[in-house]
Design a protein around this motif. Structure first.
Motif, mmCIF file in Angstrom:
data_model
loop_
_atom_site.group_PDB
_atom_site.id
_atom_site.type_symbol
_atom_site.label_atom_id
_atom_site.label_comp_id
_atom_site.label_asym_id
_atom_site.label_seq_id
_atom_site.Cartn_x
_atom_site.Cartn_y
_atom_site.Cartn_z
ATOM 1 N N ALA A 125 -8.312 1.049 -1.031
ATOM 2 C CA ALA A 125 -6.892 0.945 -0.697
ATOM 3 C C ALA A 125 -6.459 2.123 0.183
ATOM 4 C CB ALA A 125 -6.052 0.899 -1.975
ATOM 5 N N ASP A 126 -6.948 3.317 -0.122
ATOM 6 C CA ASP A 126 -6.653 4.488 0.705
ATOM 7 C C ASP A 126 -7.073 4.237 2.144
ATOM 8 O OD1 ASP A 126 -5.835 5.723 -1.618
ATOM 9 O OD2 ASP A 126 -7.633 6.973 -1.817
ATOM 10 N N LEU B 10 0.833 -1.208 0.000
ATOM 11 C CA LEU B 10 0.000 0.000 0.000
ATOM 12 C C LEU B 10 0.866 1.256 0.000
ATOM 13 C CD1 LEU B 10 -2.678 -1.196 2.570
ATOM 14 C CD2 LEU B 10 -3.099 -0.707 0.151
ATOM 15 N N TRP B 11 1.914 1.249 0.797
ATOM 16 C CA TRP B 11 2.797 2.415 0.885
ATOM 17 C C TRP B 11 3.410 2.742 -0.477
ATOM 18 C CZ3 TRP B 11 3.657 6.289 4.039
ATOM 19 C CH2 TRP B 11 4.818 7.054 3.890
ATOM 20 N N PHE C 77 0.495 9.762 4.672
ATOM 21 C CA PHE C 77 -0.229 9.340 3.472
ATOM 22 C C PHE C 77 0.184 10.189 2.269
ATOM 23 C CE2 PHE C 77 -3.480 8.948 0.329
ATOM 24 C CZ PHE C 77 -3.932 7.647 0.437
ATOM 25 N N SER C 78 0.393 11.473 2.494
ATOM 26 C CA SER C 78 0.779 12.364 1.397
ATOM 27 C C SER C 78 2.144 12.010 0.823
ATOM 28 C CB SER C 78 0.780 13.821 1.887
ATOM 29 O OG SER C 78 -0.527 14.224 2.272
ATOM 30 N N THR D 227 -11.174 10.702 5.059
ATOM 31 C CA THR D 227 -10.652 9.339 5.070
ATOM 32 C C THR D 227 -9.876 9.070 6.352
ATOM 33 O OG1 THR D 227 -10.486 9.354 2.645
ATOM 34 C CG2 THR D 227 -9.253 7.661 3.816
ATOM 35 N N VAL D 228 -9.053 10.030 6.753
ATOM 36 C CA VAL D 228 -8.292 9.899 8.001
ATOM 37 C C VAL D 228 -9.250 9.796 9.192
ATOM 38 C CG1 VAL D 228 -6.789 11.153 9.588
ATOM 39 C CG2 VAL D 228 -6.187 11.003 7.169
ATOM 40 N N ALA D 229 -10.254 10.669 9.222
ATOM 41 C CA ALA D 229 -11.213 10.660 10.329
ATOM 42 C C ALA D 229 -11.965 9.336 10.392
ATOM 43 C CB ALA D 229 -12.194 11.817 10.176
#
Length: 391
Positions: free
Chosen positions: A237-238, A223-224, A260-261, A285-287
């Motif tokens: 995937a995100d 994923l990374w 993530f960025s 997405t993070v939340a």
């Protein structure tokens, strides 16, 4: 889901204007398969079968609405490019009244709600996104991409006439009715998250090293580096990467966003505003990942345990979460393949009928004009795609 054979019609004035702006409309037709009725998406422009993954088979709302008069109804295709989530509640209306559990969901989401074509269920539409990869449990289904919903415009009284941004309300509803197990209450799971939401103080470099060398390090590394293999969409995937980052950062949303960025999954969409409250796709997405994260890494945990040799709490729970996620993904892929194979079988039947008709016509009248691409070529191409998916 049982489908009524009666065309209940469409109330076009009730369908929210925000939805009508998107050119993602299809019709649908009831078909019997294995003794059950199901809904088949139909291209409004051609009358042939549509696909939720092929925008060429969708149309403008006005076009689909006109074509729906000759079909069993109207449908909207959810994609990654729109902000909508559809929540489908089956078998929840008795004598025109919602069951208690359905009324709870409808009241908490407080957004546009309409009666389904069968009359026994309802659809709730909101702005938001699904917090994890699981999309259904029992009589509750929710989708935000690669799916179409029938639309009737049969608005449920005392619900909003527009589609509202309801991510904050949807997350606990999803947690309770779809994602979470029945033995723990939503409040209990929220408390678990609160007690484990402590930043780990790992530097970015330390975190990446530990995550890569952990027991599920191969997944993190894929994923990374930007791989979406095994996921139906990049959004899934995100979300998977963000859930891993939530574990390693101790739910530190600032560090999660920064990491993530820097990952291979980052795209411009991450920083684009997608919701009416001004939040970006990345922020939400993070939340959502934090919302469903029940365990976080503890810095004082023995290094060998984190690497995979025995943490009795964190690693076992993490493995259980990974297993549930993999089962959900596999189930989703099986369902998708079954739908694709069913559509292909219907196309084969349609092709045979068309060939019989052309053969009879050619006997009576010679065919002139430019050659047309045989339907068999298109069908062969689809079968080849299916073979690749199975591999």
């Amino acid at each position: 889901m049982e489908v009524s054979t009666v065309n209940r019609g469409v109330e076009p004035d009730a369908i929210p204007a925000a939805l009508r702006e998107y050119p993602q409309w299809v019709c649908w037709r009831a078909k019997e398969r294995d003794g059950k009725l199901t809904k088949i998406p139909i291209d409004p422009q051609t009358g042939s079968f549509a696909s939720v993954s092929d925008p060429d088979t969708w149309a403008l709302y006005e076009v689909a609405l006109g074509a729906a008069e000759a079909e069993d109804g109207l449908g909207f295709v959810f994609t990654e490019d729109d902000p909508f989530v559809g929540v489908d509640l089956d078998d929840c209306r008795e004598d025109g009244e919602l069951t208690d559990w359905a009324a709870d969901i409808v009241d908490r989401l407080d957004s546009y709600t309409e009666v389904s074509p069968s009359g026994t269920g309802v659809h709730v539409l909101i702005e938001g996104m699904i917090p994890s990869t699981k999309s259904r449990s029992g009589s509750v289904e929710c989708y935000d991409s690669n799916r179409f919903f029938t639309m009737t415009g049969d608005h449920v009284d005392e619900t909003p006439t527009g589609i509202e941004e309801r991510q904050d309300a949807f997350a606990p509803v999803y947690d309770q009715y779809v994602y979470g197990d029945d033995e723990r209450s939503t409040e209990g799971r929220a408390q678990e998250r609160r007690t484990s939401s402590t930043p780990t103080s790992l530097s970015d470099a330390e975190l990446i090293e530990k995550a890569t060398n952990a027991k599920n390090g191969a997944k993190f590394e894929r994923l990374w580096n930007g791989s979406t293999a095994g996921y139906e969409s990049q959004s899934e995937a995100d979300m998977a990467l963000c859930c891993l980052l939530a574990f390693w950062t101790g739910n530190d949303e600032t560090q999660m966003d920064r990491l993530f960025s820097d990952s291979g999954l980052y795209r411009e969409k991450w920083d684009e505003v997608h919701y009416s409250d001004g939040s970006t796709y990345g922020e939400q997405t993070v939340a959502n990942a934090v919302q469903v994260s029940n365990e976080t890494y503890e810095r004082e945990t023995d290094e060998a345990d984190v690497a995979g040799s025995g943490s009795p709490v964190s690693v076992s729970n993490q493995e259980a979460t990974m297993l549930r996620e993999r089962v959900d993904l596999l189930r989703g892929r099986v369902d998708s393949l079954e739908r694709e194979l069913a559509r292909t079988r219907d196309e084969i039947a349609g092709l045979r009928q068309s060939q019989q008709g052309l053969t009879e016509h050619s006997r009576r009248e010679p065919v002139s004009g430019a050659p047309v691409e045989p339907a068999s070529v298109r069908l062969s191409s689809r079968l080849q795609r299916l073979i690749q998916v199975f591999r």
